[in-house]
Design an enzyme around this catalytic site. Structure first.
Site, mmCIF file in Angstrom:
data_model
loop_
_atom_site.group_PDB
_atom_site.id
_atom_site.type_symbol
_atom_site.label_atom_id
_atom_site.label_comp_id
_atom_site.label_asym_id
_atom_site.label_seq_id
_atom_site.Cartn_x
_atom_site.Cartn_y
_atom_site.Cartn_z
ATOM 1 N N SER A 151 14.987 34.444 85.126
ATOM 2 C CA SER A 151 15.503 33.396 86.018
ATOM 3 C C SER A 151 15.241 32.011 85.432
ATOM 4 O O SER A 151 16.071 31.100 85.548
ATOM 5 C CB SER A 151 14.857 33.514 87.401
ATOM 6 O OG SER A 151 15.310 34.674 88.065
ATOM 7 N N ARG A 203 15.624 52.975 114.662
ATOM 8 C CA ARG A 203 14.187 52.851 114.933
ATOM 9 C C ARG A 203 13.950 52.101 116.246
ATOM 10 O O ARG A 203 14.408 50.960 116.402
ATOM 11 C CB ARG A 203 13.529 52.101 113.766
ATOM 12 C CG ARG A 203 12.064 51.723 113.969
ATOM 13 C CD ARG A 203 11.150 52.912 113.871
ATOM 14 N NE ARG A 203 9.748 52.494 113.750
ATOM 15 C CZ ARG A 203 8.731 53.317 113.905
ATOM 16 N NH1 ARG A 203 8.943 54.594 114.197
ATOM 17 N NH2 ARG A 203 7.496 52.890 113.773
ATOM 18 N N TRP A 240 12.596 46.949 74.143
ATOM 19 C CA TRP A 240 13.287 46.832 75.442
ATOM 20 C C TRP A 240 14.773 47.151 75.322
ATOM 21 O O TRP A 240 15.609 46.506 75.943
ATOM 22 C CB TRP A 240 13.108 45.422 76.050
ATOM 23 C CG TRP A 240 11.694 45.004 76.191
ATOM 24 C CD1 TRP A 240 11.068 44.005 75.520
ATOM 25 C CD2 TRP A 240 10.693 45.589 77.045
ATOM 26 N NE1 TRP A 240 9.744 43.916 75.901
ATOM 27 C CE2 TRP A 240 9.488 44.879 76.835
ATOM 28 C CE3 TRP A 240 10.710 46.638 77.967
ATOM 29 C CZ2 TRP A 240 8.306 45.181 77.495
ATOM 30 C CZ3 TRP A 240 9.528 46.940 78.628
ATOM 31 C CH2 TRP A 240 8.348 46.215 78.394
ATOM 32 N N ILE A 241 15.095 48.137 74.496
ATOM 33 C CA ILE A 241 16.498 48.457 74.248
ATOM 34 C C ILE A 241 16.962 49.593 75.158
ATOM 35 O O ILE A 241 16.437 50.715 75.078
ATOM 36 C CB ILE A 241 16.733 48.837 72.762
ATOM 37 C CG1 ILE A 241 16.121 47.795 71.825
ATOM 38 C CG2 ILE A 241 18.222 49.047 72.502
ATOM 39 C CD1 ILE A 241 16.599 46.366 72.027
ATOM 40 N N GLU A 260 18.329 40.402 80.415
ATOM 41 C CA GLU A 260 19.409 39.512 79.939
ATOM 42 C C GLU A 260 19.112 38.052 80.249
ATOM 43 O O GLU A 260 19.990 37.269 80.607
ATOM 44 C CB GLU A 260 20.771 39.955 80.494
ATOM 45 C CG GLU A 260 21.170 41.303 79.930
ATOM 46 C CD GLU A 260 22.650 41.609 80.013
ATOM 47 O OE1 GLU A 260 23.454 40.674 79.940
ATOM 48 O OE2 GLU A 260 22.980 42.797 80.147
ATOM 49 N N ILE A 262 11.274 45.521 106.954
ATOM 50 C CA ILE A 262 11.980 46.053 108.133
ATOM 51 C C ILE A 262 11.617 47.520 108.361
ATOM 52 O O ILE A 262 11.424 47.965 109.503
ATOM 53 C CB ILE A 262 13.506 45.865 107.976
ATOM 54 C CG1 ILE A 262 13.870 44.378 108.138
ATOM 55 C CG2 ILE A 262 14.288 46.708 108.997
ATOM 56 C CD1 ILE A 262 15.278 44.017 107.698
ATOM 57 N N ASN A 267 7.711 40.131 69.766
ATOM 58 C CA ASN A 267 7.184 38.766 69.912
ATOM 59 C C ASN A 267 8.268 37.711 70.116
ATOM 60 O O ASN A 267 7.977 36.518 70.147
ATOM 61 C CB ASN A 267 6.341 38.399 68.690
ATOM 62 C CG ASN A 267 5.114 39.277 68.577
ATOM 63 O OD1 ASN A 267 4.340 39.392 69.527
ATOM 64 N ND2 ASN A 267 4.955 39.948 67.449
#
Length: 386
Positions: A368, A270, A158-159, A365, A339, A131
């Protein structure tokens, strides 16, 4: 070699070494690891033999004794091949190892840095909680002072390397909520009673980089494992993130370059309407934007690295580099898929993975949006002093 100068010849050798490693040990397994969400611990440990896990660690502690220019070069080259592994290299070096290097006492440095720098041990770093992401001041993982030791309870999430790391640096609350001096950093070794890895995240991208919980249940840590003094954990963390953001900028740069190089190659091969698609403005202008933005991101990242090497304050510049490079890498990966057309949407071609991996760079980390807050606060401070 002076820390503030770039030894271009040395940088070239390091770039080639990282490139060769990535081609030999990483490229053959990219999609296999991605599909299985396999974290290749053996390959990570092998990186230690090449000096990639102790790039910034002085030679006397078993590291490579190099600076930030060399460090971001290593991350960039590995990330051009597999950003997942680049992310793991960044987290190991900048966060766990970097925290002990910068704030550990001599005894702690002697004990942990040689193992981390050589890859004998992998490192994790824990600030985020379920949290409290950007709002670290409200963290609920608490360490209670019991005299010669502290009892930690709570969960970090999130380690990177939350399950596989042999050692973790964790920031926990030792004071009041919202008190920036109410948090403390500790070193916790795997195998300590009451300390375990938890749920592994099933992620969109960066799937070969392990992301998991750290769980503390009456985990007893000796006060000798404290980094610095009680109450310094949050301030230390902000300094560590200043350097860590440079590594995420380098990771972003590697992804952007990987997507760009794949796009240039494909656009020449291509053919449509009897001509290579690189002849068409719709494609060539995308390539022009990509190369221009990548160059700008690289210059900003290199500037941040130079300032870090010189020992200057890098808060604003590292946040700017991380913010700009991460947004550039998402745009470059998106344009690369465009592309490639239908082929870009398949796992047979590399840009699909760059596209999935790129998004983490605008989140990890500090998002934005957080980077913009950091940049704004710093420039307002500067203007006050002017």
């Amino acid at each position: 070699m002076s820390n503030s100068n770039i030894d271009l010849e040395n940088l070239k050798i390091i770039r080639q070494s990282a490139r060769d490693f990535a081609e030999t040990y990483i490229r053959p397994n990219i999609m296999k690891w991605d599909e299985a969400q396999h974290f290749p611990v053996d390959v990570m440990k092998k990186m230690g033999e090449y000096g990639f896990l102790g790039v910034l660690v002085p030679v006397e502690y078993g590291g490579a004794g190099l600076g930030y220019q060399e460090y971001i070069t290593v991350i960039e080259e590995i990330s051009k091949v597999d950003p997942s592994i680049g992310l793991s290299v960044a987290a190991h070096n900048s966060l766990c190892t970097g925290h002990i290097l910068e704030f550990g006492n001599e005894e702690q440095k002697q004990k942990y840095l040689p193992k981390l720098a050589t890859g004998e041990w992998l490192g994790a770093w824990g600030l985020t909680e379920p949290n409290t992401g950007s709002d670290a001041g409200r963290m609920k993982t608490v360490a209670e002072n019991k005299g010669d030791n502290y009892i930690i309870n709570g969960t970090k999430c999130w380690i990177t390397h939350g399950i596989s790391a042999e050692v973790a640096v964790v920031i926990v609350r030792t004071g009041e909520l919202l008190d920036s001096r109410g948090m403390t950093a500790f070193i916790v070794e795997r195998g300590t009673e009451g300390f375990a890895g938890g749920k592994k995240e099933d992620k969109l991208g960066m799937r070969a980089s392990e992301t998991a919980e750290l769980i503390f249940d009456d985990c007893s840590i000796p006060d000798s494992n404290m980094l610095g003094n009680e109450g310094e954990g949050f301030i230390q963390s902000m300094k560590i993130l200043d350097g860590g953001r440079i590594s995420i900028a380098a990771l972003s740069l590697g992804i952007a370059k990987g997507a760009y190089e794949a796009s240039v190659k494909y656009s020449k091969e291509r053919h449509q309407f009897g001509r290579p698609i690189s002849d068409f403005q719709g494609v060539s202008f995308k390539l022009a934007d990509m190369t221009t933005e990548i160059q700008a991101a690289e210059l900003l990242t290199r500037k941040a690295a130079d300032m870090k090497n010189r020992g200057e304050k890098v808060t604003k510049t590292s946040a700017s580099a991380k913010y700009y490079a991460s947004e550039v890498c998402v745009k470059a990966a998106t344009d690369a898929v465009q592309i490639f057309g239908g082929y870009g949407y398949t796992k047979e071609f590399p840009v699909e993975k760059f596209y999935r991996d790129s998004k983490l760079c605008t989140i990890g980390e500090g998002t934005s949006e957080i980077q913009k807050l950091v940049i704004t606060r710093e420039l307002i401070k500067e203007n006050k002093l002017a």
